[in-house]
Scaffold this active site. Structure first.
Site, PDB file in Angstrom:
ATOM      1  N   ARG A 120      31.926  24.217 -12.203  1.00 44.53           N
ATOM      2  CA  ARG A 120      32.129  25.547 -12.788  1.00 44.53           C
ATOM      3  C   ARG A 120      30.823  26.289 -13.091  1.00 44.53           C
ATOM      4  NH1 ARG A 120      34.056  26.734 -17.107  1.00 44.53           N
ATOM      5  NH2 ARG A 120      35.224  28.566 -16.446  1.00 44.53           N
ATOM      6  N   GLU A 164      52.917  30.910 -17.112  1.00 50.41           N
ATOM      7  CA  GLU A 164      52.237  29.883 -16.321  1.00 50.41           C
ATOM      8  C   GLU A 164      50.831  29.580 -16.849  1.00 50.41           C
ATOM      9  OE1 GLU A 164      52.086  31.702 -12.505  1.00 50.41           O
ATOM     10  OE2 GLU A 164      54.254  31.744 -12.220  1.00 50.41           O
ATOM     11  N   PRO A 165      50.679  29.104 -18.078  1.00 49.42           N
ATOM     12  CA  PRO A 165      49.333  28.813 -18.589  1.00 49.42           C
ATOM     13  C   PRO A 165      48.777  27.524 -18.005  1.00 49.42           C
ATOM     14  CG  PRO A 165      50.965  28.140 -20.187  1.00 49.42           C
ATOM     15  CD  PRO A 165      51.722  28.798 -19.061  1.00 49.42           C
ATOM     16  N   GLY A 166      47.467  27.481 -17.828  1.00 41.09           N
ATOM     17  CA  GLY A 166      46.802  26.262 -17.389  1.00 41.09           C
ATOM     18  C   GLY A 166      45.667  25.923 -18.326  1.00 41.09           C
ATOM     19  N   ARG A 167      44.570  26.675 -18.193  1.00 40.67           N
ATOM     20  CA  ARG A 167      43.359  26.439 -18.986  1.00 40.67           C
ATOM     21  C   ARG A 167      43.654  26.346 -20.488  1.00 40.67           C
ATOM     22  NH1 ARG A 167      38.339  28.517 -17.277  1.00 40.67           N
ATOM     23  NH2 ARG A 167      39.545  29.843 -15.858  1.00 40.67           N
ATOM     24  N   CYS A 226      21.276  16.752  -4.325  1.00 41.54           N
ATOM     25  CA  CYS A 226      20.150  17.377  -3.632  1.00 41.54           C
ATOM     26  C   CYS A 226      20.422  18.859  -3.363  1.00 41.54           C
ATOM     27  CB  CYS A 226      19.879  16.624  -2.327  1.00 41.54           C
ATOM     28  SG  CYS A 226      18.298  17.044  -1.597  1.00 41.54           S
ATOM     29  N   GLU A 227      20.555  19.627  -4.419  1.00 45.54           N
ATOM     30  CA  GLU A 227      20.733  21.076  -4.382  1.00 45.54           C
ATOM     31  C   GLU A 227      20.074  21.665  -5.627  1.00 45.54           C
ATOM     32  OE1 GLU A 227      22.219  22.882  -2.050  1.00 45.54           O
ATOM     33  OE2 GLU A 227      23.214  21.312  -0.890  1.00 45.54           O
ATOM     34  N   TYR A 245      39.823  22.793 -14.890  1.00 44.12           N
ATOM     35  CA  TYR A 245      39.003  23.166 -13.741  1.00 44.12           C
ATOM     36  C   TYR A 245      37.682  22.406 -13.741  1.00 44.12           C
ATOM     37  CZ  TYR A 245      42.492  26.776 -13.563  1.00 44.12           C
ATOM     38  OH  TYR A 245      43.705  27.434 -13.517  1.00 44.12           O
TER      39      TYR A 245
END
Length: 418
Positions: free
Chosen positions: A314, A275-278, A345-346, A373
């Site tokens: 991230r 199940e690879p994603g990245r 505004c953070e 992601y």
């Protein structure tokens, strides 16, 4: 660190055969830019390196769920790993095969179970005894038999960021190794369930082989114990989580990973899933952003750009490091140390910190390794419309998600009439 698909030519950064300034002029910023060639090469690398070892590569949709990317990966032979009913709907809308789709996730609702049963998915990766009961009841009510495996938590340290480590006993994911055999016996006794496999997933952005081997060997112990109980599995799903290089990481070569699987599962008849994603999509994308203002200061220099934590969270969420490149070299500028910050505004709204760059107001920057992601975790905080996404194929550019219109942000809301 650039790739073969994002390269500098004569002082300007290109995506395949297209100059990034041309994309910014046509589509505006912030904008996600993907390389079709990079996506294709990544899928081919998996299928080539794992040929004869892994029977089904199920792309983890949570990494990037754009329909164009899902459709391309489906046509390249991938199945899918989903964690919600929404991701199932995306797979189906993109032309993905439900019979090559596994459903993970700790909080599947009855409605999601119903949708997956009607679609005819390959397998539910069950993560608790309570979920098993709910799935059995749902399948029985619909007159269907649900194919199930258990996601087993092997209590192995993946040696990655704690927020993306999923294989330790203190994590919320999966069933404990100690209770797995009992749950398999329960599932095997229920007529509305068909036990088909076992699954694990120990974390994300893993760059060491040893945790995988340890977890795979523990999984094989369970498979053998189940055989002794008369429960013979059809498949073993070894999860995903293979890391990529953002800065100085050394990703596990797929050929080395494949050899480890052959060593551990030698002589086994079960099909192997993954199940690879990245690893499939990260290198295929960059976030293109423009500098609004430069704010040099006594202790820090800030480059305020039009992208923000709403576009790429991230760095804030995982303390993640992404490469940042000037799209066009500024020959006249003197290099300084800059924090690349957004307009939200953070104080936590930054894309990169302490980067040596020669910058001018109006310059374009590209944030690299942003195919995974990234856009998929975008938000509308501060009432910010989400960025557009484009796909480059050689010298052709296709918009695969239009920039969100600001009026769309409140179209489902209603003002009180009194």
């Amino acid at each position: 660190m650039m790739t073969n698909f994002f390269q500098e030519r004569n002082g300007t950064l290109y995506a395949e055969e297209v100059a990034l300034p041309d994309i910014a002029e046509r589509f505006g910023t912030p904008c996600y830019v993907y390389s079709r060639a990079a996506l294709t090469a990544a899928a081919h690398e998996f299928h080539t390196a794992l040929d004869g070892t892994v029977d089904l590569v199920c792309y983890a949709v949570k990494a990037n769920g754009n329909l164009a990317i899902l459709n391309l990966l489906a046509r390249l032979g991938c199945g899918f790993d989903i964690v919600s009913g929404g991701e199932l709907a995306r797979v189906l809308a993109a032309g993905g095969d439900p019979a090559k789709t596994v459903f993970s996730g700790v909080g599947k609702t009855v409605a999601e179970m119903e949708a997956a049963l009607h679609a005819g998915i390959l397998c539910f990766n069950v993560e608790s005894a309570a979920e098993l009961s709910a799935l059995a009841a749902t399948a029985a009510r619909l007159g269907k038999v649900a194919p199930v495996s258990f996601r087993v938590n092997p209590d192995v340290d993946a040696k990655t960021h704690p927020y993306i480590s999923t294989g330790l006993k203190e994590n919320k994911f999966g069933v404990s190794f100690d209770e797995a055999q009992m749950l398999y016996r329960q599932a095997a006794a229920l007529s509305s369930l068909r036990v088909t496999g076992v699954d694990m997933h120990i974390g994300s952005q893993i760059t060491e082989l040893a945790p995988y081997r340890e977890a795979a060997e523990k999984l094989l112990q369970l498979v053998k114990a189940l055989e002794a109980d008369g429960i013979v599995l059809e498949h073993i799903d070894i999860g995903g989580g293979l890391g990529v290089r953002y800065r100085d990481e050394q990703p596990i070569p797929l050929t080395v990973f494949a050899q480890m699987l052959r060593d551990v599962f030698a002589g086994r008849s079960e099909r192997l899933f993954m199940e690879p994603g990245r690893r499939l999509v990260a290198d295929a994308g960059v976030l293109l952003t423009r500098i609004l203002y430069l704010k040099p200061g006594a202790s820090k220099n800030f480059a305020v750009v039009d992208a923000a934590m709403t576009d790429l969270i991230r760095p804030v969420l995982y303390e993640a490091w992404h490469p940042v490149w000037a799209v066009t070299k500024n020959a006249a500028g003197n290099e300084k140390i800059w924090d690349i910050v957004g307009p939200v505004c953070e104080s936590s709204d930054f894309l990169a910190q302490a980067r040596p760059l020669a910058l001018r107001e109006g310059d374009l920057l590209a944030v690299g390794v942003a195919g995974a992601y990234a856009m998929v975790m975008g938000s509308n905080y501060n009432a910010r419309p989400r960025a557009c996404e484009v796909m480059v194929d050689g010298d052709e550019i296709t918009m695969i998600r239009a920039r969100e219109k600001i009026e769309k942000l409140w179209e489902s809301e209603q003002i009180l009439q009194k």
